[in-house]
Design a protein around this motif. Structure first.
Motif, PDB file in Angstrom:
ATOM      1  N   ALA A 173     -19.163  21.039  13.209  1.00 36.30           N
ATOM      2  CA  ALA A 173     -19.685  20.022  13.645  1.00 36.30           C
ATOM      3  C   ALA A 173     -19.800  19.336  12.445  1.00 36.30           C
ATOM      4  O   ALA A 173     -19.684  17.899  12.604  1.00 36.30           O
ATOM      5  CB  ALA A 173     -21.415  20.726  13.753  1.00 36.30           C
ATOM      6  N   ALA A 194     -19.072  15.090  13.064  1.00 38.15           N
ATOM      7  CA  ALA A 194     -20.250  14.158  13.382  1.00 38.15           C
ATOM      8  C   ALA A 194     -19.673  12.412  12.760  1.00 38.15           C
ATOM      9  O   ALA A 194     -19.726  12.117  11.543  1.00 38.15           O
ATOM     10  CB  ALA A 194     -20.879  14.671  11.773  1.00 38.15           C
ATOM     11  N   PHE A 231     -22.357   7.628  15.563  1.00 30.51           N
ATOM     12  CA  PHE A 231     -22.273   8.518  16.892  1.00 30.51           C
ATOM     13  C   PHE A 231     -23.445  10.052  17.038  1.00 30.51           C
ATOM     14  O   PHE A 231     -23.959  10.227  17.328  1.00 30.51           O
ATOM     15  CB  PHE A 231     -20.889   8.601  17.856  1.00 30.51           C
ATOM     16  CG  PHE A 231     -20.521   7.227  17.699  1.00 30.51           C
ATOM     17  CD1 PHE A 231     -20.787   6.639  18.984  1.00 30.51           C
ATOM     18  CD2 PHE A 231     -19.253   7.105  16.817  1.00 30.51           C
ATOM     19  CE1 PHE A 231     -20.279   5.524  19.495  1.00 30.51           C
ATOM     20  CE2 PHE A 231     -19.282   5.411  17.268  1.00 30.51           C
ATOM     21  CZ  PHE A 231     -19.440   4.766  18.384  1.00 30.51           C
ATOM     22  N   TYR A 232     -22.494  10.599  15.725  1.00 35.16           N
ATOM     23  CA  TYR A 232     -23.423  11.671  15.659  1.00 35.16           C
ATOM     24  C   TYR A 232     -24.210  11.426  13.389  1.00 35.16           C
ATOM     25  O   TYR A 232     -23.894  11.473  12.802  1.00 35.16           O
ATOM     26  CB  TYR A 232     -22.508  13.101  15.630  1.00 35.16           C
ATOM     27  CG  TYR A 232     -22.143  12.814  16.992  1.00 35.16           C
ATOM     28  CD1 TYR A 232     -22.940  13.381  18.594  1.00 35.16           C
ATOM     29  CD2 TYR A 232     -20.632  13.021  17.020  1.00 35.16           C
ATOM     30  CE1 TYR A 232     -22.552  13.886  19.352  1.00 35.16           C
ATOM     31  CE2 TYR A 232     -20.016  12.199  18.380  1.00 35.16           C
ATOM     32  CZ  TYR A 232     -20.966  13.119  19.882  1.00 35.16           C
ATOM     33  OH  TYR A 232     -20.465  12.523  20.670  1.00 35.16           O
ATOM     34  N   ASN A 233     -25.524  12.842  13.516  1.00 39.06           N
ATOM     35  CA  ASN A 233     -25.871  12.763  12.663  1.00 39.06           C
ATOM     36  C   ASN A 233     -24.836  13.423  11.242  1.00 39.06           C
ATOM     37  O   ASN A 233     -24.929  14.613  12.244  1.00 39.06           O
ATOM     38  CB  ASN A 233     -27.577  12.817  12.248  1.00 39.06           C
ATOM     39  CG  ASN A 233     -27.711  12.268  13.613  1.00 39.06           C
ATOM     40  OD1 ASN A 233     -27.890  10.877  13.044  1.00 39.06           O
ATOM     41  ND2 ASN A 233     -29.714  13.259  14.050  1.00 39.06           N
ATOM     42  N   SER A 264     -19.788  14.803   7.282  1.00 40.53           N
ATOM     43  CA  SER A 264     -19.868  14.179   8.032  1.00 40.53           C
ATOM     44  C   SER A 264     -17.918  13.792   8.193  1.00 40.53           C
ATOM     45  O   SER A 264     -17.250  15.043   7.582  1.00 40.53           O
ATOM     46  CB  SER A 264     -20.100  11.824   8.523  1.00 40.53           C
ATOM     47  OG  SER A 264     -18.964  11.319   7.602  1.00 40.53           O
ATOM     48  N   ASN A 274     -29.941  17.609  18.850  1.00 41.58           N
ATOM     49  CA  ASN A 274     -29.865  15.885  18.706  1.00 41.58           C
ATOM     50  C   ASN A 274     -29.353  15.576  20.755  1.00 41.58           C
ATOM     51  O   ASN A 274     -29.186  14.384  20.749  1.00 41.58           O
ATOM     52  CB  ASN A 274     -29.710  15.050  17.732  1.00 41.58           C
ATOM     53  CG  ASN A 274     -30.072  14.952  16.668  1.00 41.58           C
ATOM     54  OD1 ASN A 274     -31.004  15.230  16.778  1.00 41.58           O
ATOM     55  ND2 ASN A 274     -29.144  15.862  15.581  1.00 41.58           N
ATOM     56  N   ILE A 275     -28.502  16.296  20.751  1.00 44.73           N
ATOM     57  CA  ILE A 275     -27.544  15.962  22.217  1.00 44.73           C
ATOM     58  C   ILE A 275     -27.739  17.234  22.771  1.00 44.73           C
ATOM     59  O   ILE A 275     -28.269  18.964  23.300  1.00 44.73           O
ATOM     60  CB  ILE A 275     -26.341  16.240  21.859  1.00 44.73           C
ATOM     61  CG1 ILE A 275     -25.574  16.183  20.887  1.00 44.73           C
ATOM     62  CG2 ILE A 275     -25.496  16.226  23.076  1.00 44.73           C
ATOM     63  CD1 ILE A 275     -24.091  16.411  20.487  1.00 44.73           C
TER      64      ILE A 275
END
Length: 199
Positions: free
Chosen positions: A27, A31, A35-37, A49, A182-183
């Motif tokens: 993950a 990240a 777009f993604y935390n 990230s 978050n998704i």
């Protein structure tokens, strides 16, 4: 062994994950900023990230692991002059700025370099999976003779065991989705587009 490349958001430096929670590590490596935390690793003091910002083509890391032969697949978008600027295209360009020169240097270290032409696609084009797979397969097949020559065996029977002439089928019995914050789970379903079981 699995080494997963990530970027420490606090310092901009690369962090190589070699042990621990595999799902969390994956993950972190996916990240994509904006777009993604980023993923917090509190005990280690990291906020991680996607590794593309620090080392998007880690050939040197693979060689440190002891690889004798490295077949590298580079799908980084080239830096180019863009006539039609918008939020998405500018953001995509920015993602690669820091690691662009490093990627070019690392490309020189591989034995076989495969570079599928993905210039028409954005990194989050999940709906284009079949087309991207086709492009990747065609690019790999172009380098197939070079790969065969690198295998240190002269016996064709041994070569055929190492290099599959036909793609291997994978059977998916069940899909479990856990830990989403978050998704929405339905979003994952739109990416997979299949219900288990399937090949």
């Amino acid at each position: 062994p699995v080494h997963i490349m990530t970027t420490n958001i606090n310092t901009g430096e690369e962090v190589v994950l070699k042990k621990g929670d595999l799902v969390k590590a994956l993950a972190s490596s996916m990240a994509l900023p904006a777009f993604y935390n980023p993923i917090s690793w509190e005990e280690e003091g990291y906020v991680l990230s996607d590794g593309l910002n620090s080392n998007n083509f880690p050939v040197e890391e693979v060689k440190k692991m002891g690889a004798d032969i490295v077949i590298g697949v580079n799908v980084s978008a080239p830096l180019e002059d863009m006539e039609d600027l918008n939020f998405i295209t500018v953001l995509n360009q920015i993602q690669y700025y820091r690691s662009y020169d490093k990627t070019n240097n690392q490309k020189k270290m591989v034995d076989v370099l495969i570079e599928p032409d993905t210039s028409k696609y954005f990194p989050l084009d999940f709906t284009q999976g079949k087309e991207l797979i086709r492009i990747g397969e065609e690019s790999a097949l172009e380098k197939h003779p070079m790969i065969k020559e690198l295998i240190p065996y002269t016996d064709d029977k041994v070569r055929k065991k190492i290099i599959r002439e036909e793609p291997m089928e994978v059977y998916v019995k069940e899909i479990k989705i856990k830990g989403l914050k978050n998704i929405d789970e339905s979003f994952i379903g739109t990416i997979i587009k299949k219900e288990a079981p399937f090949y």
